[in-house]
Structure formats: structure tokens, C-alpha cells
Enzyme design. Structure first.
Site, mmCIF file in Angstrom:
data_model
loop_
_atom_site.group_PDB
_atom_site.id
_atom_site.type_symbol
_atom_site.label_atom_id
_atom_site.label_comp_id
_atom_site.label_asym_id
_atom_site.label_seq_id
_atom_site.Cartn_x
_atom_site.Cartn_y
_atom_site.Cartn_z
ATOM 1 C CD GLU A 1 -15.736 -0.005 11.352
ATOM 2 O OE1 GLU A 1 -15.955 -0.791 10.421
ATOM 3 O OE2 GLU A 1 -14.582 0.296 11.710
ATOM 4 C CE1 TYR B 1 -14.602 -5.104 11.549
ATOM 5 C CE2 TYR B 1 -16.411 -3.788 10.690
ATOM 6 C CZ TYR B 1 -15.069 -3.924 10.987
ATOM 7 O OH TYR B 1 -14.202 -2.897 10.751
ATOM 8 C CG ASP C 1 -12.432 -6.786 8.299
ATOM 9 O OD1 ASP C 1 -11.538 -7.657 8.500
ATOM 10 O OD2 ASP C 1 -12.200 -5.724 7.695
#
Ligand code: SF4
Length: 330
Positions: free
Chosen positions: A39, A123, A141
């Protein structure tokens, strides 16, 4: 209430989503760390590029959070080389050390503790909780925001928009399969509900979508175009040494860079190359000259043996400059 739409979304995901991405199939105790790395890497870089070039070697060198915490920052920066936005790598490294000090070498599995880690925003925290720890949380997101704004016809100028979107994500969450549901929404935003010209006729949520007939009212305005700037840099090679700048603090701390020229206006040096580079809100045109030591901006100047340059952490711009000057054999 949402069951038919949840089912339509999952059906679409099974046939048209990016279900084969390896990061969608992480299992076991190390999954939260692996999700975390992927991520952070894909925050500013396309996931395909991350998975092709950066994620596998990083995980090979730093297979666990503990291994990352023990590593030298310089090694982490070298593995990050080419991804740019090095603050992400520094935060990742720092977070790993904090997790070793405070959380027994594991990523915490609660939102507040994750948010307290450097570089972990809403997020990322929710992505780790859902995709790493398989918790039923909404993951919002930019892609999911776009879908939710249109699906629920939300005003993009609403106060506390981020909180509103998070609440809507939770309201719309499929509690029977939050993992696939969130991944499907991310893919729907990336592949169908795109910023311009969404393919509503192909969308599994078209029956539920309240905003599809007035996309302009329910979409975030385009970002202003980036600002063009020009800067002048000098390559100075003397006696087998290369002169570089290496700041101790700030955005480029610990990264070696081809230095700026002292003079940025009237330049009478041989031009070697020109490189384009985008960062934050700028579109940089970097002009590279053959320079002497006296031509270089002396701020944070260091010299390193040319043979060591390859294994020195460098900024993304310096990598581009190296590629533009193959005859110098950096
Ligand atoms: S129907 Fe159109 S606007 Fe609505 S979520 Fe689907 S693609 Fe987006």
C-alpha cells in the site's frame, strides 16, 4: 437493502476485476506487513510497476517488519530507489522500529494505533485492517471516493467530506465479504467509474447509482495543472570522485543528488542533457551541464568515489540524469 447491489458488484469483480493480483491473495501472520508495504509503495506509483519492479526485491530483502526495523536506512532507501517520494520509505522504516518498540514487532490491529504510525493515513490504516487483518471496515481511496460520491450523489464540497465518505463506505459495506467488496470498489473506480467518461452502461451499480445523470455535480473538480519550472544542475567529476549534494534534513535527507549550479541564470557551460521530471505540483525541466567544483552550489556538497555511486541512495531525478548520460558510466 444493498444485498442485490453487493451481489452485482462481487459478480462483476469475479469476472472483470483485478482478482489475480498477488497482493489480493496474501495469507498468514505476515499478511498485514505485506499489505502495508504494497500500500505504501503504490501510493504514488502504479500497482503494476510496483509489483513488477519494486515489491518482490523489497520483500526478499526485508521479509518481515522486524527485518525492516533492523535494516540500515541507507539499505531501505536503495531498495526504494526509482519509486521516488522517499519520505514514504523513511516513514516505513521508522514505523517498523516503533512497532518493534511498542507493539512486539507486529503491526497493531486497531485503527488508532495504526494512525499513530508515521505516514499511515486513514486509507492505509483501513487497508491494513481489512486486507491484512480481514476486519470489516470501509476502505476509501481516491477510486472508492469517486464511486461513493456518484453512487450516493454526495456534494464534493460537503464539510468533512472524508468523514462523510468513510461513513458511506461503512453503510455500503458488505459484511459477508468485506475483503472482496472493498477490492471490487477500488477496481470499479479504477476501471469503470473513471474520472472522465465513466462506463455507466457496464457498471454493476448502475441501478443503485443516484448521481450517474449529473456527473459534474457529484465529482471532485480536476486538479489545477502542474507548474513548469527549470533548474540547472552540474556534473563534476574530478580525480575519480563525483561531487553530489546530500542534505541531512528535509524531503531529500540521506539521498545523494546531482547538485544545482551556483548560477541559475546566465550559464555558459557545456550542456550535457535535459531531463523532465514531475514532483508534487511541479513539472521540472532539469538541464545538466559539465561543471567544475567552483560552478556547484556548495550547500550539503559531498564527494564520493565514482565507483561507489551505484550503491549510494539517489533521488529519482538523479537516476534519470544517470540514464541520460550513459557515456559517463556512472
Ligand atoms: S453508474 Fe456510472 S457514475 Fe454510477 S457508480 Fe457506476 S460508473 Fe460510476
Amino acid at each position: 437493502m444493498f444485498e442485490p447491489h453487493h451481489n452485482a458488484l462481487l459478480k462483476w469483480y469475479a469476472t472483470s476485476g483485478r482478482i489475480d493480483l498477488p497482493i489480493r491473495h496474501l495469507k498468514g501472520a505476515n499478511a498485514p506487513y505485506e499489505v502495508y508495504v504494497s500500500e505504501i509503495m503504490s501510493q504514488q506509483t502504479q500497482i503494476g510497476v510496483v509489483l513488477d519492479k519494486f515489491y518482490p526485491p523489497f520483500l526478499k530483502a526485508m521479509p518481515t517488519l522486524k527485518a525492516l526495523a533492523r535494516a540500515k536506512l541507507e539499505q531501505v532507501l536503495l531498495l526504494w530507489q526509482g519509486l521516488g517520494y522517499y519520505a514514504r520509505a523513511k516513514n516505513l522504516h521508522k514505523s517498523a522500529q516503533i512497532c518493534c518498540e511498542k507493539h512486539g514487532g507486529q503491526l497493531p490491529n486497531d485503527y488508532q494505533a495504526l494512525r499513530a504510525l508515521p505516514g499511515v493515513g486513514d486509507y492505509t490504516a483501513n487497508a491494513i485492517l481489512c486486507f491484512g487483518y480481514k476486519q470489516a471496515v470501509g476502505v476509501v481511496d481516491a477510486n472508492v471516493s469517486r464511486v461513493l460520491l456518484r453512487l450516493f450523489a454526495l456534494d464534493p464540497k460537503s464539510p468533512n467530506l472524508a468523514k462523510l465518505l468513510q461513513a458511506k463506505a461503512l453503510e455500503f459495506l458488505n459484511l459477508d465479504n468485506p475483503f472482496d467488496h472493498n477490492q471490487a470498489l477500488i477496481d470499479l473506480g479504477a476501471l469503470v467509474c473513471t474520472p472522465a467518461n465513466p462506463a455507466c452502461l457496464l457498471c454493476p451499480l448502475q441501478q443503485a447509482c443516484k448521481g450517474k445523470h449529473d456527473l459534474k455535480s457529484f465529482s471532485v473538480a480536476k486538479k489545477p495543472p502542474s507548474t513548469p519550472i527549470t533548474k540547472h544542475y552540474g556534473v563534476c567529476l574530478q580525480g575519480g570522485f563525483l561531487y553530489l549534494s546530500c542534505a541531512k534534513k528535509g524531503l531529500y535527507a540521506h539521498l545523494h543528488q546531482i547538485p544545482l549550479l551556483k548560477e541559475q541564470e546566465q550559464i555558459h557551460l557545456p550542456l550535457l542533457a535535459q531531463v523532465r521530471h514531475s514532483y508534487t505540483k511541479y513539472r521540472l525541466s532539469a538541464k545538466i551541464y559539465e561543471a567544475t567544483l567552483a560552478d556547484l552550489d556548495p550547500t550539503d556538497l559531498v564527494k564520493i568515489p565514482l565507483k561507489d555511486f551505484k550503491n549510494t541512495p539517489k533521488s529519482a531525478l538523479s537516476l534519470k540524469i544517470m540514464d541520460a548520460l550513459p557515456h559517463l558510466k556512472f
